[in-house]
Design an enzyme around this catalytic site. Sequence first.
Site, PDB file in Angstrom:
ATOM      1  N   ASP A 141       0.838  -1.208   0.000  1.00 29.95           N
ATOM      2  CA  ASP A 141       0.000   0.000   0.000  1.00 29.95           C
ATOM      3  C   ASP A 141       0.869   1.252   0.000  1.00 29.95           C
ATOM      4  O   ASP A 141       1.979   1.247   0.547  1.00 29.95           O
ATOM      5  CB  ASP A 141      -0.919  -0.028   1.242  1.00 29.95           C
ATOM      6  CG  ASP A 141      -2.069   0.955   1.115  1.00 29.95           C
ATOM      7  OD1 ASP A 141      -2.305   1.481   0.010  1.00 29.95           O
ATOM      8  OD2 ASP A 141      -2.729   1.208   2.140  1.00 29.95           O
ATOM      9  N   ASN A 163       1.352   3.342  -2.929  1.00 30.06           N
ATOM     10  CA  ASN A 163       1.919   3.743  -4.226  1.00 30.06           C
ATOM     11  C   ASN A 163       1.434   5.134  -4.636  1.00 30.06           C
ATOM     12  O   ASN A 163       2.219   5.961  -5.116  1.00 30.06           O
ATOM     13  CB  ASN A 163       1.516   2.753  -5.328  1.00 30.06           C
ATOM     14  CG  ASN A 163       2.100   1.378  -5.122  1.00 30.06           C
ATOM     15  OD1 ASN A 163       2.897   1.178  -4.214  1.00 30.06           O
ATOM     16  ND2 ASN A 163       1.698   0.431  -5.944  1.00 30.06           N
ATOM     17  N   ASN A 183     -10.546  -2.985  -6.291  1.00 27.31           N
ATOM     18  CA  ASN A 183      -9.724  -2.138  -7.172  1.00 27.31           C
ATOM     19  C   ASN A 183     -10.312  -2.009  -8.586  1.00 27.31           C
ATOM     20  O   ASN A 183      -9.978  -1.082  -9.321  1.00 27.31           O
ATOM     21  CB  ASN A 183      -8.284  -2.660  -7.281  1.00 27.31           C
ATOM     22  CG  ASN A 183      -7.455  -2.410  -6.033  1.00 27.31           C
ATOM     23  OD1 ASN A 183      -6.509  -3.139  -5.743  1.00 27.31           O
ATOM     24  ND2 ASN A 183      -7.788  -1.366  -5.268  1.00 27.31           N
ATOM     25  N   ARG A 206     -11.579   1.433  -9.489  1.00 25.62           N
ATOM     26  CA  ARG A 206     -10.696   2.595  -9.703  1.00 25.62           C
ATOM     27  C   ARG A 206     -10.908   3.165 -11.112  1.00 25.62           C
ATOM     28  O   ARG A 206     -11.466   2.477 -11.974  1.00 25.62           O
ATOM     29  CB  ARG A 206      -9.235   2.176  -9.512  1.00 25.62           C
ATOM     30  CG  ARG A 206      -8.937   1.885  -8.055  1.00 25.62           C
ATOM     31  CD  ARG A 206      -7.467   1.884  -7.760  1.00 25.62           C
ATOM     32  NE  ARG A 206      -7.269   1.727  -6.326  1.00 25.62           N
ATOM     33  CZ  ARG A 206      -6.117   1.875  -5.712  1.00 25.62           C
ATOM     34  NH1 ARG A 206      -5.037   2.180  -6.388  1.00 25.62           N
ATOM     35  NH2 ARG A 206      -6.021   1.726  -4.407  1.00 25.62           N
ATOM     36  N   ARG A 223       1.575  -4.884   6.355  1.00 23.59           N
ATOM     37  CA  ARG A 223       0.909  -3.861   5.541  1.00 23.59           C
ATOM     38  C   ARG A 223       1.762  -2.602   5.565  1.00 23.59           C
ATOM     39  O   ARG A 223       2.159  -2.134   6.643  1.00 23.59           O
ATOM     40  CB  ARG A 223      -0.488  -3.536   6.046  1.00 23.59           C
ATOM     41  CG  ARG A 223      -1.158  -2.505   5.111  1.00 23.59           C
ATOM     42  CD  ARG A 223      -2.602  -2.238   5.404  1.00 23.59           C
ATOM     43  NE  ARG A 223      -3.175  -1.421   4.340  1.00 23.59           N
ATOM     44  CZ  ARG A 223      -4.405  -1.491   3.896  1.00 23.59           C
ATOM     45  NH1 ARG A 223      -5.234  -2.359   4.416  1.00 23.59           N
ATOM     46  NH2 ARG A 223      -4.833  -0.696   2.929  1.00 23.59           N
ATOM     47  N   ILE A 261      -7.243  -4.566   7.284  1.00 24.59           N
ATOM     48  CA  ILE A 261      -7.001  -5.808   6.549  1.00 24.59           C
ATOM     49  C   ILE A 261      -7.544  -5.742   5.117  1.00 24.59           C
ATOM     50  O   ILE A 261      -7.084  -6.486   4.246  1.00 24.59           O
ATOM     51  CB  ILE A 261      -7.631  -7.004   7.324  1.00 24.59           C
ATOM     52  CG1 ILE A 261      -7.015  -7.099   8.741  1.00 24.59           C
ATOM     53  CG2 ILE A 261      -7.475  -8.324   6.599  1.00 24.59           C
ATOM     54  CD1 ILE A 261      -5.505  -7.259   8.783  1.00 24.59           C
TER      55      ILE A 261
HETATM   56  C1  FPP Z   1      -1.735   0.048  -3.419  1.00 26.90           C
HETATM   57  O1  FPP Z   1      -1.329   1.387  -3.440  1.00 26.90           O
HETATM   58  C2  FPP Z   1      -1.161  -0.696  -4.526  1.00 26.90           C
HETATM   59  C3  FPP Z   1      -1.865  -1.310  -5.517  1.00 26.90           C
HETATM   60  C4  FPP Z   1      -3.338  -1.292  -5.577  1.00 26.90           C
HETATM   61  C5  FPP Z   1      -1.220  -2.013  -6.621  1.00 26.90           C
HETATM   62  C6  FPP Z   1       0.038  -2.776  -6.325  1.00 26.90           C
HETATM   63  C7  FPP Z   1       0.736  -3.024  -7.612  1.00 26.90           C
HETATM   64  C8  FPP Z   1       2.067  -2.976  -7.815  1.00 26.90           C
HETATM   65  C9  FPP Z   1       3.037  -2.791  -6.762  1.00 26.90           C
HETATM   66  C10 FPP Z   1       2.627  -3.076  -9.191  1.00 26.90           C
HETATM   67  C11 FPP Z   1       2.540  -4.359  -9.899  1.00 26.90           C
HETATM   68  C12 FPP Z   1       2.531  -5.583  -9.085  1.00 26.90           C
HETATM   69  C13 FPP Z   1       3.071  -6.754  -9.468  1.00 26.90           C
HETATM   70  C14 FPP Z   1       2.883  -7.946  -8.604  1.00 26.90           C
HETATM   71  C15 FPP Z   1       3.855  -6.919 -10.687  1.00 26.90           C
HETATM   72  P1  FPP Z   1      -2.435   2.506  -3.608  1.00 26.90           P
HETATM   73  O2  FPP Z   1      -2.563   2.812  -5.055  1.00 26.90           O
HETATM   74  O3  FPP Z   1      -3.717   2.082  -2.947  1.00 26.90           O
HETATM   75  O4  FPP Z   1      -1.770   3.698  -2.823  1.00 26.90           O
HETATM   76  P2  FPP Z   1      -2.481   4.885  -2.015  1.00 26.90           P
HETATM   77  O5  FPP Z   1      -3.246   4.243  -0.900  1.00 26.90           O
HETATM   78  O6  FPP Z   1      -1.343   5.702  -1.529  1.00 26.90           O
HETATM   79  O7  FPP Z   1      -3.357   5.614  -2.988  1.00 26.90           O
END
Ligand code: FPP
Length: 250
Positions: free
Chosen positions: A21, A23, A69, A72, A189, A196
């Site tokens: 989490d 990104n 997701n 989104r 996490r 969770i």
């Molecule tokens: C959560 O961060 C992350 C995701 C929903 C996607 C995870 C995907 C990757 C790391 C890339 C590809 C994965 C693989 C296995 C090749 P968020 O977007 O919810 O972050 P935020 O809460 O800060 O908005």
Amino acid sequence: MSLKDKIDKAHLPKHVAIIMDGNGRWAKMRGKSRIAGHKNGVTSVRESAEAAAELGVNYLTLYAFSTENWSRPKYEIDALMHLLLKTISTETRTLNKNNIRLAAIGNLDLLPRNIHNSLVRAIEDTSGNTRMTLVLALSYSSRWEITQAVKKIAEESRQGTLDPGLISPSWFSSYLTTSGIPDPELLIRTSGEQRISNFMLWQIAYTELYFTGVLWPDFRKEDLYEAILDYQQRERRFGKISEQLNANNS
Ligand code: FPP
């Protein structure tokens, strides 16, 4: 001295699961698009898989895309799917080189056909590897998983092939998409959120939870070592009392 050297290799968690989490926040802090956060998250995927395999962890599960997701914005879903496709095709060779088997859990039928095909191919191509299993949770949610298990069971019941005497927790586990995979001992996490989010609700009954403020794109091997060291300092009682555990150990 690296944190790695402090880890007791005889008491590793066999299965580590990670809710990746942060990104989006990582990208926002840098004035970049959310997609840049996901792209940088791939480095963390690589680092954690490498670190887990080097230590001797048997299963590493990464929550990469939840059922929720799918709600989104389309451009973000498309970018995530593209990233997934690219990562699977470029990393299969590395997985084989490192003797890592790929597996996936979730409602995979919802994935675009090209992603589904390349995932199935990568799973087949790595099926003989034995060092570690890397499980991608894709289009996964625990409530979906439990509901589909109940549907299958209801169907067996309708056909009269269900013996209620056989019903037990381990029997129920065999209807989940994680069938054959041991429950995680450690769930991490990232990003400071402490929830969770519909992940492995059945499987984490006795899992140790570890929350870190590190955003996923910043997560490196040392962060995994830190989580495992924290896990190794905990007393896992499974409902018993301390003295019973100590008596069993002496
Ligand atoms: C959560 O961060 C992350 C995701 C929903 C996607 C995870 C995907 C990757 C790391 C890339 C590809 C994965 C693989 C296995 C090749 P968020 O977007 O919810 O972050 P935020 O809460 O800060 O908005």
